[in-house]
Design an enzyme around this catalytic site. Structure first.
Site, PDB file in Angstrom:
ATOM      1  N   SER A 125       0.840  -1.205   0.000  1.00 49.91           N
ATOM      2  CA  SER A 125       0.000   0.000   0.000  1.00 49.91           C
ATOM      3  C   SER A 125       0.863   1.238   0.000  1.00 49.91           C
ATOM      4  O   SER A 125       1.921   1.274   0.642  1.00 49.91           O
ATOM      5  CB  SER A 125      -0.870  -0.017   1.259  1.00 49.91           C
ATOM      6  OG  SER A 125      -1.508   1.228   1.424  1.00 49.91           O
ATOM      7  N   TYR A 149      -1.614  -0.581  10.787  1.00 48.54           N
ATOM      8  CA  TYR A 149      -1.889  -1.237   9.501  1.00 48.54           C
ATOM      9  C   TYR A 149      -0.713  -1.020   8.542  1.00 48.54           C
ATOM     10  O   TYR A 149      -0.196  -1.965   7.930  1.00 48.54           O
ATOM     11  CB  TYR A 149      -3.193  -0.687   8.895  1.00 48.54           C
ATOM     12  CG  TYR A 149      -3.350  -1.021   7.439  1.00 48.54           C
ATOM     13  CD1 TYR A 149      -3.622  -2.324   7.037  1.00 48.54           C
ATOM     14  CD2 TYR A 149      -3.180  -0.044   6.453  1.00 48.54           C
ATOM     15  CE1 TYR A 149      -3.741  -2.648   5.684  1.00 48.54           C
ATOM     16  CE2 TYR A 149      -3.302  -0.346   5.119  1.00 48.54           C
ATOM     17  CZ  TYR A 149      -3.577  -1.648   4.736  1.00 48.54           C
ATOM     18  OH  TYR A 149      -3.685  -1.961   3.405  1.00 48.54           O
ATOM     19  N   LYS A 153       2.263  -3.648   6.682  1.00 45.89           N
ATOM     20  CA  LYS A 153       2.636  -3.736   5.260  1.00 45.89           C
ATOM     21  C   LYS A 153       4.152  -3.628   5.089  1.00 45.89           C
ATOM     22  O   LYS A 153       4.754  -4.360   4.297  1.00 45.89           O
ATOM     23  CB  LYS A 153       1.944  -2.630   4.443  1.00 45.89           C
ATOM     24  CG  LYS A 153       0.447  -2.829   4.280  1.00 45.89           C
ATOM     25  CD  LYS A 153       0.127  -4.015   3.381  1.00 45.89           C
ATOM     26  CE  LYS A 153      -1.352  -4.315   3.330  1.00 45.89           C
ATOM     27  NZ  LYS A 153      -1.692  -5.613   2.764  1.00 45.89           N
TER      28      LYS A 153
HETATM   29  P1  NAD Z   1     -10.959  -7.027   1.203  1.00 42.98           P
HETATM   30  O1  NAD Z   1     -11.211  -6.994   2.679  1.00 42.98           O
HETATM   31  O2  NAD Z   1     -12.099  -6.791   0.284  1.00 42.98           O
HETATM   32  O3  NAD Z   1     -10.263  -8.397   0.800  1.00 42.98           O
HETATM   33  C1  NAD Z   1      -9.470  -9.138   1.687  1.00 42.98           C
HETATM   34  C2  NAD Z   1      -9.979 -10.563   1.661  1.00 42.98           C
HETATM   35  O4  NAD Z   1      -9.144 -11.345   2.515  1.00 42.98           O
HETATM   36  C3  NAD Z   1     -11.408 -10.710   2.197  1.00 42.98           C
HETATM   37  O5  NAD Z   1     -12.174 -11.471   1.290  1.00 42.98           O
HETATM   38  C4  NAD Z   1     -11.233 -11.422   3.536  1.00 42.98           C
HETATM   39  O6  NAD Z   1     -12.341 -12.262   3.832  1.00 42.98           O
HETATM   40  C5  NAD Z   1      -9.955 -12.203   3.297  1.00 42.98           C
HETATM   41  N1  NAD Z   1      -9.196 -12.498   4.508  1.00 42.98           N
HETATM   42  C6  NAD Z   1      -8.863 -11.655   5.520  1.00 42.98           C
HETATM   43  N2  NAD Z   1      -8.147 -12.299   6.447  1.00 42.98           N
HETATM   44  C7  NAD Z   1      -8.003 -13.573   6.014  1.00 42.98           C
HETATM   45  C8  NAD Z   1      -7.365 -14.720   6.531  1.00 42.98           C
HETATM   46  N3  NAD Z   1      -6.716 -14.685   7.712  1.00 42.98           N
HETATM   47  N4  NAD Z   1      -7.407 -15.863   5.830  1.00 42.98           N
HETATM   48  C9  NAD Z   1      -8.063 -15.921   4.637  1.00 42.98           C
HETATM   49  N5  NAD Z   1      -8.700 -14.867   4.097  1.00 42.98           N
HETATM   50  C10 NAD Z   1      -8.669 -13.703   4.774  1.00 42.98           C
HETATM   51  O7  NAD Z   1      -9.790  -5.969   0.943  1.00 42.98           O
HETATM   52  P2  NAD Z   1      -9.234  -5.373  -0.428  1.00 42.98           P
HETATM   53  O8  NAD Z   1      -9.569  -3.931  -0.461  1.00 42.98           O
HETATM   54  O9  NAD Z   1      -9.590  -6.236  -1.564  1.00 42.98           O
HETATM   55  O10 NAD Z   1      -7.683  -5.461  -0.108  1.00 42.98           O
HETATM   56  C11 NAD Z   1      -6.879  -6.527  -0.584  1.00 42.98           C
HETATM   57  C12 NAD Z   1      -5.455  -6.265  -0.189  1.00 42.98           C
HETATM   58  O11 NAD Z   1      -5.040  -5.011  -0.721  1.00 42.98           O
HETATM   59  C13 NAD Z   1      -5.216  -6.180   1.318  1.00 42.98           C
HETATM   60  O12 NAD Z   1      -3.984  -6.785   1.597  1.00 42.98           O
HETATM   61  C14 NAD Z   1      -5.158  -4.694   1.577  1.00 42.98           C
HETATM   62  O13 NAD Z   1      -4.360  -4.410   2.713  1.00 42.98           O
HETATM   63  C15 NAD Z   1      -4.487  -4.204   0.299  1.00 42.98           C
HETATM   64  N6  NAD Z   1      -4.768  -2.803  -0.005  1.00 42.98           N
HETATM   65  C16 NAD Z   1      -6.051  -2.371  -0.113  1.00 42.98           C
HETATM   66  C17 NAD Z   1      -6.306  -1.026  -0.396  1.00 42.98           C
HETATM   67  C18 NAD Z   1      -7.701  -0.504  -0.477  1.00 42.98           C
HETATM   68  O14 NAD Z   1      -7.897   0.713  -0.339  1.00 42.98           O
HETATM   69  N7  NAD Z   1      -8.712  -1.342  -0.715  1.00 42.98           N
HETATM   70  C19 NAD Z   1      -5.236  -0.152  -0.590  1.00 42.98           C
HETATM   71  C20 NAD Z   1      -3.930  -0.631  -0.495  1.00 42.98           C
HETATM   72  C21 NAD Z   1      -3.704  -1.966  -0.201  1.00 42.98           C
HETATM   73  C1  WQD Z   2      -9.416   9.850   1.048  1.00 38.89           C
HETATM   74  C2  WQD Z   2      -9.634  11.322   1.323  1.00 38.89           C
HETATM   75  C3  WQD Z   2     -10.002  11.832   3.640  1.00 38.89           C
HETATM   76  C4  WQD Z   2     -13.853   9.752   3.961  1.00 38.89           C
HETATM   77  C5  WQD Z   2      -7.012   4.789   3.297  1.00 38.89           C
HETATM   78  C6  WQD Z   2      -5.979   4.074   4.104  1.00 38.89           C
HETATM   79  C7  WQD Z   2      -4.894   3.539   3.224  1.00 38.89           C
HETATM   80  C8  WQD Z   2      -5.451   2.722   2.061  1.00 38.89           C
HETATM   81  C9  WQD Z   2      -6.617   3.362   1.398  1.00 38.89           C
HETATM   82  C10 WQD Z   2      -5.203   0.377   2.398  1.00 38.89           C
HETATM   83  C11 WQD Z   2      -8.913  11.826   2.579  1.00 38.89           C
HETATM   84  C12 WQD Z   2     -11.232  12.155   2.818  1.00 38.89           C
HETATM   85  C13 WQD Z   2     -12.658  10.280   3.499  1.00 38.89           C
HETATM   86  C14 WQD Z   2     -14.905  10.648   4.298  1.00 38.89           C
HETATM   87  C15 WQD Z   2     -13.514  12.503   3.661  1.00 38.89           C
HETATM   88  N1  WQD Z   2      -5.903   1.449   2.469  1.00 38.89           N
HETATM   89  N2  WQD Z   2     -12.503  11.636   3.355  1.00 38.89           N
HETATM   90  N3  WQD Z   2     -14.704  11.991   4.118  1.00 38.89           N
HETATM   91  O1  WQD Z   2      -7.139   7.888   3.850  1.00 38.89           O
HETATM   92  O2  WQD Z   2      -6.111   8.032   1.548  1.00 38.89           O
HETATM   93  O3  WQD Z   2      -6.380   5.846   2.599  1.00 38.89           O
HETATM   94  O4  WQD Z   2      -7.553   3.865   2.363  1.00 38.89           O
HETATM   95  O5  WQD Z   2      -4.018   0.265   2.232  1.00 38.89           O
HETATM   96  O6  WQD Z   2      -4.055   2.797   4.045  1.00 38.89           O
HETATM   97  O7  WQD Z   2      -5.427   5.002   5.039  1.00 38.89           O
HETATM   98  O8  WQD Z   2      -8.392   7.020   1.810  1.00 38.89           O
HETATM   99  O9  WQD Z   2     -10.718   7.070   1.051  1.00 38.89           O
HETATM  100  O10 WQD Z   2     -10.237   7.059   3.537  1.00 38.89           O
HETATM  101  O11 WQD Z   2      -9.728   9.099   2.223  1.00 38.89           O
HETATM  102  O12 WQD Z   2     -13.380  13.725   3.539  1.00 38.89           O
HETATM  103  O13 WQD Z   2     -16.000  10.254   4.747  1.00 38.89           O
HETATM  104  O14 WQD Z   2     -11.029  11.536   1.587  1.00 38.89           O
HETATM  105  O15 WQD Z   2      -9.818  12.785   4.653  1.00 38.89           O
HETATM  106  O16 WQD Z   2      -8.486  13.137   2.320  1.00 38.89           O
HETATM  107  P1  WQD Z   2      -6.962   7.299   2.536  1.00 38.89           P
HETATM  108  P2  WQD Z   2      -9.841   7.481   2.170  1.00 38.89           P
END
Ligand code: NAD
Ligand code: WQD
Length: 338
Positions: A125, A149, A153
């Site tokens: 991330s 979190y 990572k």
């Molecule tokens: P998500 O929660 O939709 O998907 C994660 C999946 O993993 C879920 O289906 C959950 O049931 C499964 N899971 C969790 N713990 C588990 C375990 N112990 N064993 C087996 N399955 C398990 O999340 P996502 O948004 O699809 O994120 C996927 C990956 O991408 C994650 O590693 C997350 O940290 C990373 N990521 C997400 C974002 C974002 O904003 N969505 C941003 C950056 C990184």
């Molecule tokens: C985006 C912008 C908020 C909600 C988070 C995690 C990051 C990653 C993605 C996994 C910011 C603003 C948000 C609301 C708002 N996840 N906001 N009102 O914070 O960039 O990232 O999700 O890896 O680790 O920290 O994303 O979508 O929460 O926020 O004004 O109700 O929207 O302040 O500026 P963020 P976000």
């Protein structure tokens, strides 16, 4: 043509990646404990792609179950999505996050070693950059996490680098996603946050359906052009496509890389709201609220490395992101005028 195991395979980004992999001729095995995903996702994927996916219901911390799965369905590599991902929850329950994310990843790697699977793509991330000194951010920018979190990572990235350096993994790609949003254009799969969404786009779409009265804008006094936070939003289908290219790359070569996945375009909260209103014709009432603790002011990617190494570039723009996010949420809310 490869066979790939997706941990967290029923989740938001993995389910879209499954579609992208199948479109490129690969076979997909899904492994999930369904802690944060709906049980009918594999069935929706089957209807969307016309393919039947083997589904293993298991926790990544269960070494035997995961080893058995990889022996039953021999795979060329793993894309490791399974994790918990809520920043606030990670601060409230550090042990849960260290256990699920770090212990879970170690257990998964033990199972991979037992099954002799040595190629990995990992969901990292952009949160590992914290507040960068400047954007666009290159991969060699300092990492400075400010929540648990994010720390999980970074620890996993380091673990993967060590396993690649010592030859335990033949190849590995850590993909640093910026802000994934949107859904498959079919609206058959998408993001399903439980409870009140933490992230901006799902919150906006729930205001648009009338499930929530207004969007709280967390701060309009940041040092940005309109005072609201700036992020690099990326369409989940572009992200999915990048995974397919990354997995092909790490199967073809013994390499270890860490790559940004973003569009390179910074968009403010208000710009995203206006784009959404334009793309959907729905008005989003706003409430200016205090800054959210821990939020960074602004960041966006320099995605040049992904283009140079993987031949990948985001193709979809913010209007596509808003349209597809809305289609998905509107369908779930039973709104038919989309
Ligand atoms: P998500 O929660 O939709 O998907 C994660 C999946 O993993 C879920 O289906 C959950 O049931 C499964 N899971 C969790 N713990 C588990 C375990 N112990 N064993 C087996 N399955 C398990 O999340 P996502 O948004 O699809 O994120 C996927 C990956 O991408 C994650 O590693 C997350 O940290 C990373 N990521 C997400 C974002 C974002 O904003 N969505 C941003 C950056 C990184
Ligand atoms: C985006 C912008 C908020 C909600 C988070 C995690 C990051 C990653 C993605 C996994 C910011 C603003 C948000 C609301 C708002 N996840 N906001 N009102 O914070 O960039 O990232 O999700 O890896 O680790 O920290 O994303 O979508 O929460 O926020 O004004 O109700 O929207 O302040 O500026 P963020 P976000």
């Amino acid at each position: 043509m490869a066979r790939i195991l997706l941990t967290g395979g029923a989740g938001y980004i993995a389910s879209h990646t499954a579609v992208a992999l199948v479109e490129r001729g690969h076979h997909v095995v899904l492994l999930d404990n369904f802690a944060n995903s709906e049980r009918d996702v594999p069935d929706r994927l089957r209807r969307l792609t016309g393919k039947l996916f083997p589904v293993i219901e298991a926790d990544i911390r269960d070494v035997k179950a995961v080893t058995d799965a990889m022996q039953a369905f021999p795979v060329d590599g793993v894309i490791h999505f399974a994790a918990l991902k809520a920043v606030g929850e990670s601060e409230a329950d550090p042990l849960l996050y260290y256990d699920m994310n770090i212990v879970g990843t170690i257990r998964l790697f033990e199972a991979m070693q037992q099954a002799n699977v040595r190629r990995l793509v990992f969901s990292s991330s952009a949160t590992v950059y914290g507040q960068p000194d400047h954007s666009p951010i290159l991969e060699d920018a300092p990492t400075r996490v400010n929540n648990i979190y994010g720390r999980t990572k970074l620890v996993m990235e380091d673990l993967i680098r060590d396993l690649a350096r010592t030859g335990k993994l033949l190849s590995a790609a850590s993909l640093r996603y910026f802000n994934p949003v949107g859904a498959h254009p079919s609206a058959m799969i998408g993001e399903t946050p439980s409870g009140v969404p933490n992230n901006l786009m799902p919150y906006i779409t729930q205001v648009a359906t009338g499930e929530r009265p207004h969007l709280n804008v967390f701060g309009n006094d940041y040092d940005t052009p309109d005072g609201t936070g700036v992020r690099d939003y990326i369409h989940v289908m572009d992200l999915a496509h990048a995974h397919a290219l990354a997995v092909e790359h790490i199967i073809a070569q013994d390499v270890s890389l860490t790559v940004n996945l973003g569009t390179g375009v910074g968009i403010s909260v208000l710009e995203l709201v206006h784009a959404f209103e334009r793309a959907t014709g729905r008005k989003i009432p706003l409430n200016i609220a205090p800054r959210r603790p821990g939020d960074v002011t602004s960041y966006y990617a320099n995605p040049a490395m992904a283009e140079a190494i993987l031949g990948w570039k985001a193709k979809l723009n913010v209007d596509d992101m808003c349209r597809d996010a809305w289609r998905w949420q509107a369908k779930r809310a039973g709104i038919n005028d989309v």
